[in-house]
Design a protein around this motif. Sequence first.
Motif, short mmCIF file in Angstrom:
data_model
loop_
_atom_site.label_atom_id
_atom_site.label_comp_id
_atom_site.label_asym_id
_atom_site.label_seq_id
_atom_site.Cartn_x
_atom_site.Cartn_y
_atom_site.Cartn_z
N ARG A 62 0.81 -1.22 0.00
CA ARG A 62 0.00 0.00 0.00
C ARG A 62 0.84 1.27 0.00
NH1 ARG A 62 -3.40 0.69 4.55
NH2 ARG A 62 -4.84 1.82 3.19
N LYS A 63 2.14 1.15 0.27
CA LYS A 63 3.05 2.31 0.32
C LYS A 63 2.48 3.39 1.24
CE LYS A 63 4.82 1.40 -4.32
NZ LYS A 63 5.07 1.93 -5.68
N ASN A 64 2.13 2.98 2.44
CA ASN A 64 1.46 3.83 3.41
C ASN A 64 2.48 4.75 4.09
OD1 ASN A 64 -0.05 4.96 5.49
ND2 ASN A 64 -1.12 3.06 5.96
N MET A 65 2.48 6.04 3.72
CA MET A 65 3.43 7.00 4.27
C MET A 65 3.14 7.30 5.73
SD MET A 65 5.89 7.82 2.29
CE MET A 65 6.48 9.27 3.14
N SER A 66 1.87 7.19 6.14
CA SER A 66 1.54 7.42 7.54
C SER A 66 2.19 6.35 8.41
CB SER A 66 0.02 7.40 7.72
OG SER A 66 -0.34 7.63 9.07
N TYR A 67 2.12 5.11 7.99
CA TYR A 67 2.77 4.00 8.69
C TYR A 67 4.28 4.23 8.72
CZ TYR A 67 4.03 -0.89 9.73
OH TYR A 67 4.54 -2.03 10.30
N ALA A 68 4.84 4.62 7.59
CA ALA A 68 6.29 4.81 7.49
C ALA A 68 6.78 5.95 8.39
CB ALA A 68 6.69 5.08 6.04
N PHE A 69 6.02 7.04 8.45
CA PHE A 69 6.45 8.18 9.26
C PHE A 69 6.36 7.84 10.75
CE2 PHE A 69 5.90 12.22 11.48
CZ PHE A 69 6.94 12.97 10.92
N ILE A 70 5.32 7.14 11.16
CA ILE A 70 5.22 6.72 12.56
C ILE A 70 6.36 5.76 12.90
CG2 ILE A 70 3.82 5.38 14.19
CD1 ILE A 70 1.34 6.57 12.88
N ARG A 76 -8.50 3.56 12.33
CA ARG A 76 -9.29 3.98 11.18
C ARG A 76 -8.48 4.89 10.25
NH1 ARG A 76 -12.70 8.42 10.42
NH2 ARG A 76 -12.49 9.00 12.62
N LEU A 77 -7.77 5.84 10.83
CA LEU A 77 -6.99 6.77 10.00
C LEU A 77 -5.76 6.09 9.40
CD1 LEU A 77 -7.19 10.07 12.08
CD2 LEU A 77 -8.56 9.36 10.12
N MET A 78 -5.22 5.09 10.09
CA MET A 78 -4.10 4.35 9.51
C MET A 78 -4.55 3.60 8.26
SD MET A 78 -0.91 3.56 9.61
CE MET A 78 -0.34 3.96 11.26
N LEU A 79 -5.73 3.00 8.31
CA LEU A 79 -6.26 2.30 7.15
C LEU A 79 -6.50 3.27 5.98
CD1 LEU A 79 -8.82 -0.14 8.82
CD2 LEU A 79 -6.66 -0.75 7.69
N GLN A 80 -6.83 4.51 6.31
CA GLN A 80 -7.06 5.52 5.28
C GLN A 80 -5.77 6.18 4.81
OE1 GLN A 80 -9.86 8.29 6.99
NE2 GLN A 80 -11.48 6.76 7.22
N LYS A 81 -4.65 5.80 5.38
CA LYS A 81 -3.33 6.41 5.06
C LYS A 81 -3.35 7.91 5.30
CE LYS A 81 -2.91 4.61 0.86
NZ LYS A 81 -2.28 4.15 -0.40
N ASN A 82 -4.02 8.31 6.36
CA ASN A 82 -4.19 9.73 6.66
C ASN A 82 -2.93 10.31 7.29
OD1 ASN A 82 -5.10 12.03 8.64
ND2 ASN A 82 -6.74 11.83 7.15
N HIS A 122 -18.31 18.25 9.25
CA HIS A 122 -17.25 19.25 9.07
C HIS A 122 -16.18 19.10 10.14
CE1 HIS A 122 -20.04 22.13 6.61
NE2 HIS A 122 -19.57 21.12 5.90
N ILE A 123 -16.61 18.80 11.36
CA ILE A 123 -15.64 18.63 12.45
C ILE A 123 -14.72 17.45 12.17
CG2 ILE A 123 -15.40 18.08 14.90
CD1 ILE A 123 -17.99 19.58 15.41
N ASP A 124 -15.29 16.33 11.73
CA ASP A 124 -14.47 15.15 11.43
C ASP A 124 -13.51 15.42 10.27
OD1 ASP A 124 -15.70 13.74 13.43
OD2 ASP A 124 -17.16 12.77 12.11
N ALA A 125 -13.98 16.15 9.27
CA ALA A 125 -13.12 16.47 8.13
C ALA A 125 -11.95 17.34 8.54
CB ALA A 125 -13.94 17.17 7.04
N ASP A 126 -12.20 18.33 9.41
CA ASP A 126 -11.12 19.21 9.87
C ASP A 126 -10.12 18.45 10.74
OD1 ASP A 126 -12.19 21.27 8.51
OD2 ASP A 126 -12.77 22.47 10.25
N MET A 127 -10.61 17.51 11.53
CA MET A 127 -9.71 16.74 12.39
C MET A 127 -8.80 15.83 11.58
SD MET A 127 -12.16 15.72 15.60
CE MET A 127 -10.95 14.55 16.21
N GLN A 128 -9.19 15.48 10.37
CA GLN A 128 -8.37 14.63 9.52
C GLN A 128 -7.46 15.43 8.60
OE1 GLN A 128 -10.69 11.56 7.54
NE2 GLN A 128 -12.08 11.39 9.28
N SER A 129 -7.43 16.73 8.76
CA SER A 129 -6.60 17.57 7.91
C SER A 129 -5.18 17.63 8.46
CB SER A 129 -7.18 18.99 7.84
OG SER A 129 -7.13 19.61 9.11
#
Length: 300
Positions: free
Chosen positions: A120-128, A182-188, A259-266
């Motif tokens: 998946r080349k998940n950059m979120s996983y790699a950065f953590i 949830r956010l890790m699965l989304q590569k957030n 909108h709150i959830d969207a901003d928290m994922q930014s």
Amino acid sequence: MAEIFDRLVIRILLAAFVCLMLYLYRYAHVIFYPSVKRQVLKRINPAENPADSLHLFARLIGISLVFSSITFNESSGFFLSIFHFAVWGTIAIVLYLLSLFIVESIVFYNFDYKDEILKRKNMSYAFISFCHAIVIAYLTRTVMIEAENSLIILLVLWLYMLVIVGFSVKYYIFISKLSFNRLMLQKNLSLCFSYGGFALGAGFIIASCFDQEHYDITVYCIQVLLKTILSLLIFPLFKKGLVYIFPIKLGEDRGHQGHIDADMQSLGYGFYEGSVFIAGAILTTMIVNRIQFGTIYPFF
């Protein structure tokens, strides 16, 4: 002049020896991550998979940090000193990789390196994982310095450090509003900056708790535990204070949950949480370690 030349030759030989140990470390990495064997043994192409490059070279930076704790004292004889350097270098590699494997098994228990990095080349996983590599390296370096060339004390402090780190990484879900799985699965990327700030801050606090004078190992471990508990009590105060002093608004309409959830994922929110965690950790170490009451009050 001859003495200066001899010292230069010794430094060059030690540099070559360290490069040899790094070469061995590259293959030792396969023991704990068998699925990376193909990537480790072939020529690396950073452009092919940036997440894999970040994951791998984070460990190179980490082992370099750990090696910086090893000293070479030529006064005890060149061959004996090089033997001491080699033994402690090997111990450093083993403890570092084992620590990293244990911590990532705790944090990424629902995820697999092969799926997240290679597929998946998940950059979120790699950065953590990058933050884990740096933090664990810094903590391993700290306990090796505090052990003062005593293998028994090193093992005691290393196990003690692992227990504290294991509990600290579970602390994230209680102080962050972001859903890790949830956010890790989304590569957030918001998650990785938030958790990265938390990991760096927690590592800074734990290292500061270990960095103190010690004459008796039992008393030293008690003092480390007391400072860790004190930090656990002080940190939430700074976190709440920083959030109160620097408030943010989530969502165009505060009653609109979407909108709150969207901003928290930014990315902005991830930077915000990560910065609050790091700032709170630095201020916590100031309160815990930089206030001296003298001999009237307890040292913690």
